[in-house]
Design an enzyme around this catalytic site. Structure first.
Site, PDB file in Angstrom:
ATOM      1  N   ASP A   8      92.692 -32.680 -16.772  1.00  0.00           N
ATOM      2  CA  ASP A   8      93.412 -33.492 -17.861  1.00  0.00           C
ATOM      3  C   ASP A   8      92.185 -34.427 -18.231  1.00  0.00           C
ATOM      4  OD1 ASP A   8      92.865 -35.121 -15.435  1.00  0.00           O
ATOM      5  OD2 ASP A   8      95.074 -35.568 -14.885  1.00  0.00           O
ATOM      6  N   CYS A  65      91.280 -32.850 -11.880  1.00  0.00           N
ATOM      7  CA  CYS A  65      92.076 -34.115 -12.327  1.00  0.00           C
ATOM      8  C   CYS A  65      91.599 -35.291 -11.977  1.00  0.00           C
ATOM      9  CB  CYS A  65      93.628 -33.880 -12.164  1.00  0.00           C
ATOM     10  SG  CYS A  65      93.853 -33.537 -10.484  1.00  0.00           S
ATOM     11  N   THR A  67      92.343 -36.796  -8.823  1.00  0.00           N
ATOM     12  CA  THR A  67      92.341 -36.487  -7.490  1.00  0.00           C
ATOM     13  C   THR A  67      91.993 -34.882  -6.922  1.00  0.00           C
ATOM     14  OG1 THR A  67      94.642 -35.914  -7.171  1.00  0.00           O
ATOM     15  CG2 THR A  67      93.883 -38.149  -6.564  1.00  0.00           C
ATOM     16  N   HIS A  98      86.642 -17.143   3.565  1.00  0.00           N
ATOM     17  CA  HIS A  98      87.835 -16.726   4.550  1.00  0.00           C
ATOM     18  C   HIS A  98      89.095 -16.712   3.687  1.00  0.00           C
ATOM     19  CE1 HIS A  98      86.019 -17.819   8.694  1.00  0.00           C
ATOM     20  NE2 HIS A  98      85.480 -16.890   8.083  1.00  0.00           N
ATOM     21  N   HIS A 133      90.228 -11.229   7.489  1.00  0.00           N
ATOM     22  CA  HIS A 133      90.566 -12.467   6.584  1.00  0.00           C
ATOM     23  C   HIS A 133      91.420 -11.904   5.315  1.00  0.00           C
ATOM     24  CE1 HIS A 133      87.937 -15.246   8.714  1.00  0.00           C
ATOM     25  NE2 HIS A 133      87.102 -14.457   8.628  1.00  0.00           N
TER      26      HIS A 133
HETATM   27  C1  RB5 Z   1      96.134 -39.184 -13.746  1.00  0.00           C
HETATM   28  O1  RB5 Z   1      96.249 -40.698 -13.635  1.00  0.00           O
HETATM   29  C2  RB5 Z   1      96.330 -38.616 -12.194  1.00  0.00           C
HETATM   30  O2  RB5 Z   1      97.556 -38.550 -11.790  1.00  0.00           O
HETATM   31  C3  RB5 Z   1      95.944 -36.995 -12.317  1.00  0.00           C
HETATM   32  O3  RB5 Z   1      94.591 -36.911 -12.826  1.00  0.00           O
HETATM   33  C4  RB5 Z   1      95.862 -36.522 -10.951  1.00  0.00           C
HETATM   34  O4  RB5 Z   1      95.090 -37.255 -10.229  1.00  0.00           O
HETATM   35  C5  RB5 Z   1      97.069 -35.928 -10.132  1.00  0.00           C
HETATM   36  O5  RB5 Z   1      96.956 -35.309  -9.340  1.00  0.00           O
END
Ligand code: RB5
Length: 146
Positions: A8, A65, A67, A98, A133
């Site tokens: 994203d 993304c 996180t 694994h 596994h």
């Molecule tokens: C975008 O602001 C953020 O929410 C997205 O990139 C991601 O971290 C969501 O899990």
């Protein structure tokens, strides 16, 4: 290898770094976007990339993304996908050895570019150990116990 890549807006700069890195290693990249830092919804990009792996149009996938969480949740909704969100090289290696992870999930707001590329390297060179596994990984799909 052929690698499906998607992010994203929050992962876009890291996606570009990963793409350049993969190409320098000789891999073919299928870029599913996004292509700018304009705000978008991560499932719109992570899902097609994960689907390409599930359909064997790509060998492996990398989704990014902010996180790494949203893209990983999305990827893991696709049948046959085992997405692993990794913030360290050990987990990246073990997710292949694994768990036979086929999609790597990264968070640009969590992991710096140098470490992220090292995680990518560790993940790509590792292979699935099979054996016990394989039995465990099969149970992820079937839901069977014992
Ligand atoms: C975008 O602001 C953020 O929410 C997205 O990139 C991601 O971290 C969501 O899990």
């Amino acid at each position: 290898m052929k690698i499906a890549l998607a992010s994203d807006h929050a992962g876009f700069p890291l996606k570009e770094e990963v793409q350049t890195h993969l190409q320098s290693l000789g891999h073919e990249v299928l870029d599913f976007g996004t292509n700018s830092t304009a705000s978008v919804d991560y499932p719109d990009y992570a899902r097609p990339a994960a689907q390409a792996v599930a359909d064997a149009r790509a060998d492996l996938g990398i989704v990014i993304c902010g996180t790494g969480l949203g893209v990983c949740m999305t990827a893991n909704k696709v049948t046959g996908i085992r997405g692993a969100r990794c913030t360290d090289e050990y987990s990246a290696r073990m997710s292949r050895r694994h768990n036979n992870a086929n999609v790597l999930c990264l968070g640009q707001r969590v992991t710096g570019v140098g470490l992220a590329l090292s995680i990518v390297d560790a993940w790509l060179v590792e292979t699935f150990a099979g054996g016990r596994h394989a039995r465990r990984v099969a149970k992820i799909e079937t839901g069977h116990q014992h």
